[in-house]
Design a protein around this motif. Sequence first.
Motif, PDB file in Angstrom:
ATOM      1  N   ALA A 197      26.937  47.888  17.572  1.00 33.92           N
ATOM      2  CA  ALA A 197      28.054  48.467  18.337  1.00 33.92           C
ATOM      3  C   ALA A 197      29.314  47.628  18.124  1.00 33.92           C
ATOM      4  O   ALA A 197      30.391  48.172  17.839  1.00 33.92           O
ATOM      5  N   ALA A 198      29.180  46.316  18.224  1.00 39.90           N
ATOM      6  CA  ALA A 198      30.335  45.438  18.035  1.00 39.90           C
ATOM      7  C   ALA A 198      30.885  45.548  16.612  1.00 39.90           C
ATOM      8  O   ALA A 198      32.105  45.538  16.415  1.00 39.90           O
ATOM      9  N   MET A 199      29.991  45.662  15.635  1.00 42.09           N
ATOM     10  CA  MET A 199      30.443  45.830  14.251  1.00 42.09           C
ATOM     11  C   MET A 199      31.265  47.109  14.109  1.00 42.09           C
ATOM     12  O   MET A 199      32.294  47.122  13.417  1.00 42.09           O
ATOM     13  N   SER A 200      30.836  48.164  14.772  1.00 38.09           N
ATOM     14  CA  SER A 200      31.595  49.426  14.678  1.00 38.09           C
ATOM     15  C   SER A 200      32.960  49.281  15.342  1.00 38.09           C
ATOM     16  O   SER A 200      33.943  49.857  14.866  1.00 38.09           O
ATOM     17  N   TRP A 201      33.042  48.494  16.407  1.00 40.85           N
ATOM     18  CA  TRP A 201      34.339  48.280  17.062  1.00 40.85           C
ATOM     19  C   TRP A 201      35.261  47.450  16.182  1.00 40.85           C
ATOM     20  O   TRP A 201      36.471  47.683  16.160  1.00 40.85           O
ATOM     21  N   VAL A 202      34.698  46.510  15.433  1.00 43.80           N
ATOM     22  CA  VAL A 202      35.503  45.744  14.475  1.00 43.80           C
ATOM     23  C   VAL A 202      36.018  46.685  13.390  1.00 43.80           C
ATOM     24  O   VAL A 202      37.180  46.605  12.994  1.00 43.80           O
ATOM     25  N   GLU A 203      35.173  47.583  12.940  1.00 47.91           N
ATOM     26  CA  GLU A 203      35.596  48.545  11.918  1.00 47.91           C
ATOM     27  C   GLU A 203      36.749  49.412  12.423  1.00 47.91           C
ATOM     28  O   GLU A 203      37.618  49.805  11.643  1.00 47.91           O
ATOM     29  N   ASP A 204      36.769  49.714  13.730  1.00 49.49           N
ATOM     30  CA  ASP A 204      37.906  50.436  14.299  1.00 49.49           C
ATOM     31  C   ASP A 204      39.201  49.680  14.023  1.00 49.49           C
ATOM     32  O   ASP A 204      40.225  50.279  13.703  1.00 49.49           O
ATOM     33  N   VAL A 205      39.136  48.372  14.175  1.00 50.72           N
ATOM     34  CA  VAL A 205      40.312  47.526  14.005  1.00 50.72           C
ATOM     35  C   VAL A 205      40.746  47.465  12.552  1.00 50.72           C
ATOM     36  O   VAL A 205      41.918  47.586  12.240  1.00 50.72           O
ATOM     37  N   SER A 250      40.422  43.399  20.599  1.00 51.31           N
ATOM     38  CA  SER A 250      41.466  42.395  20.763  1.00 51.31           C
ATOM     39  C   SER A 250      41.148  41.110  20.008  1.00 51.31           C
ATOM     40  O   SER A 250      41.989  40.583  19.269  1.00 51.31           O
ATOM     41  N   HIS A 251      39.932  40.600  20.164  1.00 51.81           N
ATOM     42  CA  HIS A 251      39.609  39.326  19.530  1.00 51.81           C
ATOM     43  C   HIS A 251      39.381  39.466  18.031  1.00 51.81           C
ATOM     44  O   HIS A 251      39.623  38.507  17.285  1.00 51.81           O
ATOM     45  N   ALA A 252      38.971  40.622  17.572  1.00 53.60           N
ATOM     46  CA  ALA A 252      38.895  40.845  16.121  1.00 53.60           C
ATOM     47  C   ALA A 252      40.304  40.796  15.528  1.00 53.60           C
ATOM     48  O   ALA A 252      40.530  40.134  14.504  1.00 53.60           O
ATOM     49  N   ARG A 253      41.246  41.464  16.173  1.00 51.54           N
ATOM     50  CA  ARG A 253      42.637  41.422  15.705  1.00 51.54           C
ATOM     51  C   ARG A 253      43.165  39.990  15.715  1.00 51.54           C
ATOM     52  O   ARG A 253      43.777  39.518  14.753  1.00 51.54           O
TER      53      ARG A 253
END
Length: 108
Positions: A94-102, A61-64
């Motif tokens: 882990a957080a970097m991979s979640w940003v990559e999802d976005v 959410s916050h990356a978006r």
Amino acid sequence: MERKKGLETYRRFKSQFPDYFKAVEALGATIHRAGPLDERTIQLTQLAAAAAIRSEGAVHSHARRALEAGASLEDIRHALLVLTSTIGFPTVIAAMSWVEDVVGQKQE
């Protein structure tokens, strides 16, 4: 698929507890207006906090929101990298991979 499920859960709870969500949203709006930080900085700060508590949905959410507020992908990545000595390498990755999802990019 995960994002869709997360959004469905959010929407379901929001319809079940409308007064609660109105109060949380009002609190968020009040806090955003309480100080001098711009939206980009607020979202990068919240992104860092989401990473620290290992909240995948909040990182998404916050990356978006950070991107929408004018942060670059480089800004987002740097905001996470600077957390390494505080929250640890595995949590940052882990957080970097979640940003990559976005952003739809997978690092190799």
